[in-house]
Motif scaffolding. Structure first.
Motif, PDB file in Angstrom:
ATOM      1  N   ALA A  90       0.847  -1.203   0.000  1.00 49.61           N
ATOM      2  CA  ALA A  90       0.000   0.000   0.000  1.00 49.61           C
ATOM      3  C   ALA A  90       0.880   1.250   0.000  1.00 49.61           C
ATOM      4  O   ALA A  90       0.640   2.207  -0.748  1.00 49.61           O
ATOM      5  CB  ALA A  90      -0.935  -0.015   1.208  1.00 49.61           C
ATOM      6  N   ALA A  91       1.924   1.219   0.831  1.00 51.73           N
ATOM      7  CA  ALA A  91       2.818   2.386   0.941  1.00 51.73           C
ATOM      8  C   ALA A  91       3.499   2.669  -0.393  1.00 51.73           C
ATOM      9  O   ALA A  91       3.616   3.835  -0.802  1.00 51.73           O
ATOM     10  CB  ALA A  91       3.852   2.146   2.038  1.00 51.73           C
ATOM     11  N   GLU A  92       3.938   1.621  -1.068  1.00 58.23           N
ATOM     12  CA  GLU A  92       4.612   1.828  -2.360  1.00 58.23           C
ATOM     13  C   GLU A  92       3.643   2.414  -3.389  1.00 58.23           C
ATOM     14  O   GLU A  92       4.024   3.244  -4.209  1.00 58.23           O
ATOM     15  CB  GLU A  92       5.230   0.512  -2.864  1.00 58.23           C
ATOM     16  CG  GLU A  92       6.489   0.091  -2.088  1.00 58.23           C
ATOM     17  CD  GLU A  92       7.646   1.100  -2.199  1.00 58.23           C
ATOM     18  OE1 GLU A  92       7.687   1.868  -3.166  1.00 58.23           O
ATOM     19  OE2 GLU A  92       8.500   1.132  -1.287  1.00 58.23           O
TER      20      GLU A  92
ATOM     21  N   LYS B 186       4.038   6.131  -5.217  1.00 56.77           N
ATOM     22  CA  LYS B 186       4.025   6.345  -6.675  1.00 56.77           C
ATOM     23  C   LYS B 186       3.267   7.621  -7.027  1.00 56.77           C
ATOM     24  O   LYS B 186       3.644   8.341  -7.947  1.00 56.77           O
ATOM     25  CB  LYS B 186       3.343   5.157  -7.368  1.00 56.77           C
ATOM     26  CG  LYS B 186       4.277   4.016  -7.678  1.00 56.77           C
ATOM     27  CD  LYS B 186       3.534   2.954  -8.486  1.00 56.77           C
ATOM     28  CE  LYS B 186       4.129   1.599  -8.202  1.00 56.77           C
ATOM     29  NZ  LYS B 186       3.199   0.503  -8.399  1.00 56.77           N
ATOM     30  N   VAL B 187       2.177   7.892  -6.296  1.00 65.86           N
ATOM     31  CA  VAL B 187       1.355   9.058  -6.653  1.00 65.86           C
ATOM     32  C   VAL B 187       1.731  10.312  -5.844  1.00 65.86           C
ATOM     33  O   VAL B 187       1.517  11.432  -6.285  1.00 65.86           O
ATOM     34  CB  VAL B 187      -0.164   8.741  -6.500  1.00 65.86           C
ATOM     35  CG1 VAL B 187      -0.553   7.632  -7.467  1.00 65.86           C
ATOM     36  CG2 VAL B 187      -0.552   8.379  -5.083  1.00 65.86           C
ATOM     37  N   TRP B 188       2.244  10.091  -4.624  1.00 63.83           N
ATOM     38  CA  TRP B 188       2.679  11.223  -3.778  1.00 63.83           C
ATOM     39  C   TRP B 188       4.085  10.891  -3.242  1.00 63.83           C
ATOM     40  O   TRP B 188       4.221  10.477  -2.093  1.00 63.83           O
ATOM     41  CB  TRP B 188       1.686  11.447  -2.630  1.00 63.83           C
ATOM     42  CG  TRP B 188       2.011  12.617  -1.725  1.00 63.83           C
ATOM     43  CD1 TRP B 188       3.017  13.541  -1.877  1.00 63.83           C
ATOM     44  CD2 TRP B 188       1.332  12.980  -0.520  1.00 63.83           C
ATOM     45  NE1 TRP B 188       2.999  14.438  -0.847  1.00 63.83           N
ATOM     46  CE2 TRP B 188       1.973  14.125   0.008  1.00 63.83           C
ATOM     47  CE3 TRP B 188       0.248  12.443   0.167  1.00 63.83           C
ATOM     48  CZ2 TRP B 188       1.556  14.725   1.184  1.00 63.83           C
ATOM     49  CZ3 TRP B 188      -0.163  13.040   1.344  1.00 63.83           C
ATOM     50  CH2 TRP B 188       0.475  14.177   1.846  1.00 63.83           C
ATOM     51  N   PRO B 189       5.102  11.077  -4.097  1.00 67.08           N
ATOM     52  CA  PRO B 189       6.455  10.664  -3.707  1.00 67.08           C
ATOM     53  C   PRO B 189       6.971  11.396  -2.468  1.00 67.08           C
ATOM     54  O   PRO B 189       7.871  10.905  -1.794  1.00 67.08           O
ATOM     55  CB  PRO B 189       7.310  11.008  -4.933  1.00 67.08           C
ATOM     56  CG  PRO B 189       6.339  11.205  -6.051  1.00 67.08           C
ATOM     57  CD  PRO B 189       5.040  11.632  -5.450  1.00 67.08           C
TER      58      PRO B 189
ATOM     59  N   ASP C 149      -4.907  21.186  -0.580  1.00 68.22           N
ATOM     60  CA  ASP C 149      -4.887  22.587  -1.026  1.00 68.22           C
ATOM     61  C   ASP C 149      -3.653  22.923  -1.875  1.00 68.22           C
ATOM     62  O   ASP C 149      -3.713  23.790  -2.739  1.00 68.22           O
ATOM     63  CB  ASP C 149      -4.906  23.551   0.174  1.00 68.22           C
ATOM     64  CG  ASP C 149      -6.300  23.658   0.798  1.00 68.22           C
ATOM     65  OD1 ASP C 149      -7.210  22.923   0.359  1.00 68.22           O
ATOM     66  OD2 ASP C 149      -6.462  24.470   1.734  1.00 68.22           O
ATOM     67  N   PHE C 150      -2.512  22.262  -1.579  1.00 68.62           N
ATOM     68  CA  PHE C 150      -1.254  22.662  -2.230  1.00 68.62           C
ATOM     69  C   PHE C 150      -0.875  21.777  -3.415  1.00 68.62           C
ATOM     70  O   PHE C 150      -0.216  22.238  -4.341  1.00 68.62           O
ATOM     71  CB  PHE C 150      -0.100  22.635  -1.209  1.00 68.62           C
ATOM     72  CG  PHE C 150      -0.336  23.488  -0.003  1.00 68.62           C
ATOM     73  CD1 PHE C 150      -0.241  24.870  -0.101  1.00 68.62           C
ATOM     74  CD2 PHE C 150      -0.663  22.921   1.216  1.00 68.62           C
ATOM     75  CE1 PHE C 150      -0.468  25.670   1.015  1.00 68.62           C
ATOM     76  CE2 PHE C 150      -0.889  23.708   2.340  1.00 68.62           C
ATOM     77  CZ  PHE C 150      -0.796  25.086   2.241  1.00 68.62           C
ATOM     78  N   ALA C 151      -1.225  20.503  -3.340  1.00 65.57           N
ATOM     79  CA  ALA C 151      -0.821  19.555  -4.398  1.00 65.57           C
ATOM     80  C   ALA C 151      -1.995  18.615  -4.669  1.00 65.57           C
ATOM     81  O   ALA C 151      -1.924  17.414  -4.381  1.00 65.57           O
ATOM     82  CB  ALA C 151       0.410  18.768  -3.944  1.00 65.57           C
ATOM     83  N   PRO C 152      -3.091  19.185  -5.214  1.00 62.87           N
ATOM     84  CA  PRO C 152      -4.322  18.382  -5.300  1.00 62.87           C
ATOM     85  C   PRO C 152      -4.168  17.080  -6.073  1.00 62.87           C
ATOM     86  O   PRO C 152      -4.695  16.049  -5.638  1.00 62.87           O
ATOM     87  CB  PRO C 152      -5.323  19.332  -5.990  1.00 62.87           C
ATOM     88  CG  PRO C 152      -4.538  20.503  -6.458  1.00 62.87           C
ATOM     89  CD  PRO C 152      -3.264  20.546  -5.699  1.00 62.87           C
ATOM     90  N   ASP C 153      -3.422  17.106  -7.138  1.00 61.90           N
ATOM     91  CA  ASP C 153      -3.330  15.891  -7.959  1.00 61.90           C
ATOM     92  C   ASP C 153      -2.711  14.743  -7.143  1.00 61.90           C
ATOM     93  O   ASP C 153      -3.296  13.666  -6.994  1.00 61.90           O
ATOM     94  CB  ASP C 153      -2.501  16.192  -9.213  1.00 61.90           C
ATOM     95  CG  ASP C 153      -2.503  15.003 -10.151  1.00 61.90           C
ATOM     96  OD1 ASP C 153      -3.596  14.466 -10.400  1.00 61.90           O
ATOM     97  OD2 ASP C 153      -1.419  14.589 -10.608  1.00 61.90           O
ATOM     98  N   ALA C 154      -1.530  14.985  -6.581  1.00 61.52           N
ATOM     99  CA  ALA C 154      -0.822  13.932  -5.835  1.00 61.52           C
ATOM    100  C   ALA C 154      -1.623  13.488  -4.613  1.00 61.52           C
ATOM    101  O   ALA C 154      -1.815  12.291  -4.367  1.00 61.52           O
ATOM    102  CB  ALA C 154       0.547  14.450  -5.402  1.00 61.52           C
ATOM    103  N   VAL C 155      -2.126  14.455  -3.859  1.00 59.74           N
ATOM    104  CA  VAL C 155      -2.756  14.117  -2.577  1.00 59.74           C
ATOM    105  C   VAL C 155      -4.105  13.413  -2.790  1.00 59.74           C
ATOM    106  O   VAL C 155      -4.425  12.439  -2.099  1.00 59.74           O
ATOM    107  CB  VAL C 155      -2.879  15.375  -1.695  1.00 59.74           C
ATOM    108  CG1 VAL C 155      -3.628  15.072  -0.418  1.00 59.74           C
ATOM    109  CG2 VAL C 155      -1.497  15.925  -1.369  1.00 59.74           C
TER     110      VAL C 155
ATOM    111  N   ALA D 216       3.869  22.206  -0.674  1.00 56.39           N
ATOM    112  CA  ALA D 216       3.212  21.152  -1.461  1.00 56.39           C
ATOM    113  C   ALA D 216       3.722  19.774  -1.058  1.00 56.39           C
ATOM    114  O   ALA D 216       2.955  18.813  -0.999  1.00 56.39           O
ATOM    115  CB  ALA D 216       3.432  21.401  -2.944  1.00 56.39           C
ATOM    116  N   LYS D 217       5.019  19.676  -0.769  1.00 54.80           N
ATOM    117  CA  LYS D 217       5.567  18.389  -0.327  1.00 54.80           C
ATOM    118  C   LYS D 217       4.919  17.962   0.987  1.00 54.80           C
ATOM    119  O   LYS D 217       4.579  16.804   1.187  1.00 54.80           O
ATOM    120  CB  LYS D 217       7.085  18.492  -0.108  1.00 54.80           C
ATOM    121  CG  LYS D 217       7.878  18.503  -1.380  1.00 54.80           C
ATOM    122  CD  LYS D 217       9.372  18.520  -1.081  1.00 54.80           C
ATOM    123  CE  LYS D 217      10.138  18.604  -2.399  1.00 54.80           C
ATOM    124  NZ  LYS D 217      11.556  18.643  -2.252  1.00 54.80           N
TER     125      LYS D 217
END
Ligand SMILES: C[S@@+](CC[C@H](N)C(=O)[O-])C[C@H]1O[C@@H](n2cnc3c(N)ncnc32)[C@H](O)[C@@H]1O
Length: 263
Positions: free
Chosen positions: A32-34, A38-41, A189-195, A251-252
């Motif tokens: 799950a973590a991996e 992949k989507v939120w490095p 709020d800062f990185a909508p795609d990844a989060v 964003a990170k």
């Protein structure tokens, strides 16, 4: 009490342990973590900065005179743990840890020992059922609820899809004036795609996940005295280890934190 470790299913505590570089995780957690990485490095940065906020806010509460702590969503022990931070400033500090993962329960018994003056205890409980944590005798035998308590919910409430204001009211109503609430929770709020993609990975694996906006997190402190600097990413909450205040670092981290006092 369900004490089945259910190691074939990922658990939020163990996935987080993997992000922090711990060893208390299983294959299902690592998979799950991996997927999440992949989507939120940068989620490992978020975990580390969140952990630093836990330490800083706990130290602040101890320096503000708090001698009793209620830490809900404790996680697998990761040095320094909250009681070590609190008792470094206030050796007589008492800490009640609460988590709903049986693995945390197993570790808590082994690791979370108090100092000569201070003490720690552990309640196996679910934050979405405040009555189960607040009901006597466990909590009230250990803490004097007529005196202020530092209530921390650090990296917990993004795993709660239920009505957070109602949950917070239940806890805060039970605590004395002068108590504090410290929160850190994930935002898109800062990185909508990844989060938001990471949120989906949790949900697909039947793990509750809910990001919040700044306005939502701010509303959780309604009726309390929100301390400066207000609701901000955790590395921006008072001086800390981080020196990078760029939008890309916000964003990170993709979390909001805040500390407030019950008047
Ligand atoms: C990401 S860890 C945070 C650990 C620690 N507070 C920190 O900030 O480093 C979240 C913890 O909350 C626990 N948790 C998740 N949902 C919970 C719930 N409904 N009630 C109590 N604990 C919960 C998980 O088992 C996990 O240990």
């Amino acid at each position: 009490m369900n004490t089945d470790l259910a190691t074939d299913q990922p658990h939020t505590s163990r996935v987080y342990d993997y992000f922090l570089g711990g060893k208390d995780n299983y294959e299902a957690d690592r998979q799950a973590a991996e997927e999440i990485l992949k989507v939120w490095p940068d989620i490992r940065v978020a975990a580390r900065v969140n952990r630093q906020f836990m330490q800083r806010s706990t130290r602040f509460l101890a320096e503000s005179g708090i001698r009793q702590f209620l830490d809900i969503g404790t996680g697998i022990p990761t040095e320094p743990n909250l009681h070590q931070i609190a008792q470094a400033t206030a050796p007589d500090a008492k800490v009640v840890y609460v988590d709903n993962d049986p693995l945390v329960l197993a570790h808590a018994r082994a690791y979370m020992t108090g100092t000569e003056l201070g003490a720690t205890t552990y309640i196996y409980g679910d934050v979405t059922d405040p009555g189960s944590i607040l009901k006597p005798p466990e909590l009230s035998d250990f803490l004097d609820l007529s005196q202020p308590v530092g209530l921390s919910m650090i990296a917990l409430l993004h795993f709660v899809e239920a009505d957070v204001p109602a949950i917070l009211s239940a806890f805060l109503d039970a605590l004395a004036p002068g108590s504090y609430l410290a929160i850190c929770t994930i935002t898109a709020d800062f990185a909508p795609d990844a989060v938001l993609r990471a949120q989906d990975v949790y949900r697909v694996r039947n793990l509750p996940a809910q990001v919040r906006t700044r306005d939502e997190v701010t509303s959780w402190f309604a009726g309390l005295e929100l301390l400066d600097p207000g609701v901000v990413p955790p590395h921006r909450w008072r001086a800390g280890e981080t020196t990078d205040f760029s939008p890309s670092f916000d964003a990170k981290v993709s979390c909001y934190s805040g500390v407030a006092r019950k008047p």
